[in-house]
Design an enzyme around this catalytic site. Structure first.
Site, PDB file in Angstrom:
ATOM      1  N   GLY A  31       0.794  -1.225   0.000  1.00  0.00           N
ATOM      2  CA  GLY A  31       0.000   0.000   0.000  1.00  0.00           C
ATOM      3  C   GLY A  31       0.824   1.270   0.000  1.00  0.00           C
ATOM      4  O   GLY A  31       2.027   1.256  -0.224  1.00  0.00           O
ATOM      5  N   TYR A  32       0.145   2.394   0.266  1.00  0.00           N
ATOM      6  CA  TYR A  32       0.710   3.736   0.108  1.00  0.00           C
ATOM      7  C   TYR A  32       1.278   3.844  -1.308  1.00  0.00           C
ATOM      8  O   TYR A  32       2.460   4.131  -1.522  1.00  0.00           O
ATOM      9  CB  TYR A  32       1.760   4.050   1.186  1.00  0.00           C
ATOM     10  CG  TYR A  32       1.719   5.519   1.580  1.00  0.00           C
ATOM     11  CD1 TYR A  32       0.680   6.016   2.351  1.00  0.00           C
ATOM     12  CD2 TYR A  32       2.690   6.402   1.137  1.00  0.00           C
ATOM     13  CE1 TYR A  32       0.609   7.362   2.680  1.00  0.00           C
ATOM     14  CE2 TYR A  32       2.634   7.760   1.458  1.00  0.00           C
ATOM     15  CZ  TYR A  32       1.588   8.217   2.234  1.00  0.00           C
ATOM     16  OH  TYR A  32       1.517   9.548   2.552  1.00  0.00           O
ATOM     17  N   LEU A  33       0.383   3.618  -2.248  1.00  0.00           N
ATOM     18  CA  LEU A  33       0.777   3.364  -3.635  1.00  0.00           C
ATOM     19  C   LEU A  33       1.292   4.612  -4.348  1.00  0.00           C
ATOM     20  O   LEU A  33       0.849   5.719  -4.082  1.00  0.00           O
ATOM     21  CB  LEU A  33      -0.408   2.779  -4.402  1.00  0.00           C
ATOM     22  CG  LEU A  33      -1.018   1.504  -3.783  1.00  0.00           C
ATOM     23  CD1 LEU A  33      -2.217   1.043  -4.614  1.00  0.00           C
ATOM     24  CD2 LEU A  33       0.008   0.389  -3.664  1.00  0.00           C
ATOM     25  N   GLU A  35       3.555   5.690  -8.391  1.00  0.00           N
ATOM     26  CA  GLU A  35       3.614   5.283  -9.808  1.00  0.00           C
ATOM     27  C   GLU A  35       4.420   4.005 -10.031  1.00  0.00           C
ATOM     28  O   GLU A  35       4.263   3.344 -11.056  1.00  0.00           O
ATOM     29  CB  GLU A  35       4.156   6.407 -10.698  1.00  0.00           C
ATOM     30  CG  GLU A  35       3.172   7.525 -10.982  1.00  0.00           C
ATOM     31  CD  GLU A  35       3.118   8.542  -9.843  1.00  0.00           C
ATOM     32  OE1 GLU A  35       3.888   8.379  -8.862  1.00  0.00           O
ATOM     33  OE2 GLU A  35       2.299   9.482  -9.922  1.00  0.00           O
ATOM     34  N   HIS A  37       4.182   1.265  -8.116  1.00  0.00           N
ATOM     35  CA  HIS A  37       3.118   0.260  -8.021  1.00  0.00           C
ATOM     36  C   HIS A  37       2.205   0.374  -9.253  1.00  0.00           C
ATOM     37  O   HIS A  37       1.752  -0.627  -9.800  1.00  0.00           O
ATOM     38  CB  HIS A  37       2.261   0.482  -6.777  1.00  0.00           C
ATOM     39  CG  HIS A  37       3.003   0.434  -5.473  1.00  0.00           C
ATOM     40  ND1 HIS A  37       3.281   1.559  -4.730  1.00  0.00           N
ATOM     41  CD2 HIS A  37       3.520  -0.602  -4.776  1.00  0.00           C
ATOM     42  CE1 HIS A  37       3.923   1.214  -3.632  1.00  0.00           C
ATOM     43  NE2 HIS A  37       4.094  -0.083  -3.624  1.00  0.00           N
ATOM     44  N   LYS A 149      12.796  -2.849  -8.611  1.00  0.00           N
ATOM     45  CA  LYS A 149      13.333  -2.044  -7.503  1.00  0.00           C
ATOM     46  C   LYS A 149      13.764  -2.967  -6.355  1.00  0.00           C
ATOM     47  O   LYS A 149      14.778  -2.751  -5.716  1.00  0.00           O
ATOM     48  CB  LYS A 149      12.266  -1.055  -7.046  1.00  0.00           C
ATOM     49  CG  LYS A 149      12.367  -0.615  -5.629  1.00  0.00           C
ATOM     50  CD  LYS A 149      12.641   0.850  -5.527  1.00  0.00           C
ATOM     51  CE  LYS A 149      12.922   1.265  -4.104  1.00  0.00           C
ATOM     52  NZ  LYS A 149      11.973   0.697  -3.144  1.00  0.00           N
ATOM     53  N   ASP A 150      12.938  -3.995  -6.082  1.00  0.00           N
ATOM     54  CA  ASP A 150      13.272  -4.993  -5.059  1.00  0.00           C
ATOM     55  C   ASP A 150      13.839  -6.206  -5.796  1.00  0.00           C
ATOM     56  O   ASP A 150      13.177  -7.246  -5.914  1.00  0.00           O
ATOM     57  CB  ASP A 150      12.029  -5.355  -4.256  1.00  0.00           C
ATOM     58  CG  ASP A 150      11.470  -4.150  -3.519  1.00  0.00           C
ATOM     59  OD1 ASP A 150      11.862  -3.907  -2.381  1.00  0.00           O
ATOM     60  OD2 ASP A 150      10.652  -3.412  -4.129  1.00  0.00           O
ATOM     61  N   GLN A 153      14.118  -9.588  -4.070  1.00  0.00           N
ATOM     62  CA  GLN A 153      12.776 -10.151  -3.876  1.00  0.00           C
ATOM     63  C   GLN A 153      12.273 -10.801  -5.158  1.00  0.00           C
ATOM     64  O   GLN A 153      11.754 -11.918  -5.134  1.00  0.00           O
ATOM     65  CB  GLN A 153      11.809  -9.053  -3.439  1.00  0.00           C
ATOM     66  CG  GLN A 153      10.354  -9.458  -3.442  1.00  0.00           C
ATOM     67  CD  GLN A 153       9.466  -8.377  -2.858  1.00  0.00           C
ATOM     68  OE1 GLN A 153       9.340  -8.286  -1.644  1.00  0.00           O
ATOM     69  NE2 GLN A 153       8.869  -7.566  -3.698  1.00  0.00           N
ATOM     70  N   SER A 185       9.445   5.197  -3.731  1.00  0.00           N
ATOM     71  CA  SER A 185       9.264   4.252  -2.629  1.00  0.00           C
ATOM     72  C   SER A 185       8.279   4.844  -1.637  1.00  0.00           C
ATOM     73  O   SER A 185       8.281   6.058  -1.400  1.00  0.00           O
ATOM     74  CB  SER A 185      10.610   4.013  -1.940  1.00  0.00           C
ATOM     75  OG  SER A 185      10.413   3.403  -0.671  1.00  0.00           O
TER      76      SER A 185
HETATM   77  P1  AMP Z   1       5.855  -2.577  -1.695  1.00  0.00           P
HETATM   78  O1  AMP Z   1       4.501  -1.987  -1.533  1.00  0.00           O
HETATM   79  O2  AMP Z   1       6.971  -1.645  -1.373  1.00  0.00           O
HETATM   80  O3  AMP Z   1       5.975  -3.939  -1.029  1.00  0.00           O
HETATM   81  O4  AMP Z   1       6.013  -2.871  -3.243  1.00  0.00           O
HETATM   82  C1  AMP Z   1       5.076  -3.650  -3.939  1.00  0.00           C
HETATM   83  C2  AMP Z   1       5.626  -3.948  -5.310  1.00  0.00           C
HETATM   84  O5  AMP Z   1       5.854  -2.724  -6.016  1.00  0.00           O
HETATM   85  C3  AMP Z   1       6.973  -4.688  -5.266  1.00  0.00           C
HETATM   86  O6  AMP Z   1       6.994  -5.692  -6.271  1.00  0.00           O
HETATM   87  C4  AMP Z   1       7.963  -3.597  -5.547  1.00  0.00           C
HETATM   88  O7  AMP Z   1       9.149  -4.064  -6.149  1.00  0.00           O
HETATM   89  C5  AMP Z   1       7.171  -2.725  -6.515  1.00  0.00           C
HETATM   90  N1  AMP Z   1       7.743  -1.360  -6.518  1.00  0.00           N
HETATM   91  C6  AMP Z   1       7.919  -0.547  -5.454  1.00  0.00           C
HETATM   92  N2  AMP Z   1       8.534   0.609  -5.827  1.00  0.00           N
HETATM   93  C7  AMP Z   1       8.760   0.501  -7.160  1.00  0.00           C
HETATM   94  C8  AMP Z   1       9.367   1.353  -8.129  1.00  0.00           C
HETATM   95  N3  AMP Z   1       9.883   2.530  -7.812  1.00  0.00           N
HETATM   96  N4  AMP Z   1       9.414   0.922  -9.409  1.00  0.00           N
HETATM   97  C9  AMP Z   1       8.904  -0.301  -9.751  1.00  0.00           C
HETATM   98  N5  AMP Z   1       8.323  -1.141  -8.884  1.00  0.00           N
HETATM   99  C10 AMP Z   1       8.236  -0.765  -7.603  1.00  0.00           C
END
Ligand code: AMP
Length: 287
Positions: A31-33, A35, A37, A149-150, A153, A185
């Protein structure tokens, strides 16, 4: 678009879709989405009949001293964002829905989690693998979308799906950045204006390392050294790690002579941020 909170509700929707022969794409998030996401949701929208976004701040992947309690949350804004991108369903469970009393089964992984974030965050990938496995069982997607980015993961999830014969296509999506280069992020919101400026040192050092490799540098230590110096030039930055690993095994390598991942984790004040670049070098290109 609908928001549901229970496993039973998701299963019901999925059952109907399956009867109609619809394909399903899953985007797992905390969450806290933003661009970043959004790029995953858009990709999922392109490739599937139905798109499910999970929004769950997974307690299992946070260590005892990490930011579980303060992790930013805004379901209202997130749902408007998902709707604007054409998602069909948000799955937003409470922790008790995902981990009932007496929960005691885990998905863990060796080798790929020994380095990088796995080393700094010992319980992290067990939490990630467990929750993603659960989401895969609940949603039964045809495809699931993760950000580069991850990068560790993404490699871990691909490996898990292969190891455990999960019939799900894992799609990696490129890093989405702010105009000045900072990788987007949810944790960027922790940064003060001064820290936000200092955080640019991450993408700057990534660009520096990437250029060195592009220009033919094949000695991993030299690239790491230059990137380290760049980060250390910023007084608010404290390095967790700067490493170059084999992109498949996530093990450190001395020579850049294959598909590699260069990954960094840096504290800006008390906020831990990550960034990375990939490079693919043919063995014959090395000297
Ligand atoms: P999170 O909510 O941080 O767990 O991220 C959820 C998904 O969004 C994960 O697969 C992240 O790798 C992806 N994500 C987060 N930030 C970015 C970004 N800046 N660019 C691309 N994908 C992202």
């Amino acid at each position: 678009m609908e928001i549901v909170t229970t496993v039973a509700q998701v299963r019901e929707r999925v059952k109907t879709w399956r009867k109609e022969g619809q394909t399903i794409g899953l985007v797992p998030t905390m969450g806290y989405l933003h661009e970043g996401h959004g790029s995953l949701i858009t990709k999922a929208r392109e490739n599937n009949d139905k798109v499910v976004v999970s929004i769950f701040v997974n307690p299992m992947q946070f260590g005892p001293t990490e930011d579980l309690a303060s992790y930013p949350r805004d379901l209202e804004k997130d749902s408007a964002f998902c709707e604007s991108l054409g998602a069909d369903l948000i799955f937003h469970p409470e922790p008790e829905e995902m981990y009932h009393k007496g929960f005691s089964s885990y998905v863990d992984m060796s080798i790929l989690t020994e380095e990088l974030c796995g080393l700094s965050r010992p319980v992290h990938f067990r939490g990630v693998c467990t929750v993603v496995s659960k989401l895969f069982h609940i949603v039964t997607p045809d495809r699931a979308y993760f950000g580069e980015k991850d990068a560790q993961q993404l490699a871990v999830i691909k490996h898990m799906v292969d190891d455990l014969n999960m019939d799900i296509e894992i799609i990696g999506c490129p890093i989405v950045r702010e105009a000045d280069g900072l990788a987007k992020s949810s944790r960027n919101t922790y940064l003060s204006p001064e820290e936000r400026k200092a955080a640019l040192v991450l993408s700057q050092s990534i660009r520096l390392g990437e250029e060195m490799v592009k220009n033919g540098e094949r000695d991993a230590a030299k690239v790491i050294d230059a990137m380290t110096k760049k980060i250390e030039s910023e007084p608010l930055a404290k390095i967790d790690y700067v490493k170059i690993v084999d992109a498949l095994t996530m093990q450190q390598i001395p020579k850049i002579d294959r598909s590699i991942l260069c990954a960094i984790a840096v504290y800006i004040g008390s906020t831990r941020l990550i960034d990375n670049f990939h490079a693919s070098i043919e063995p014959c290109e090395t000297n």
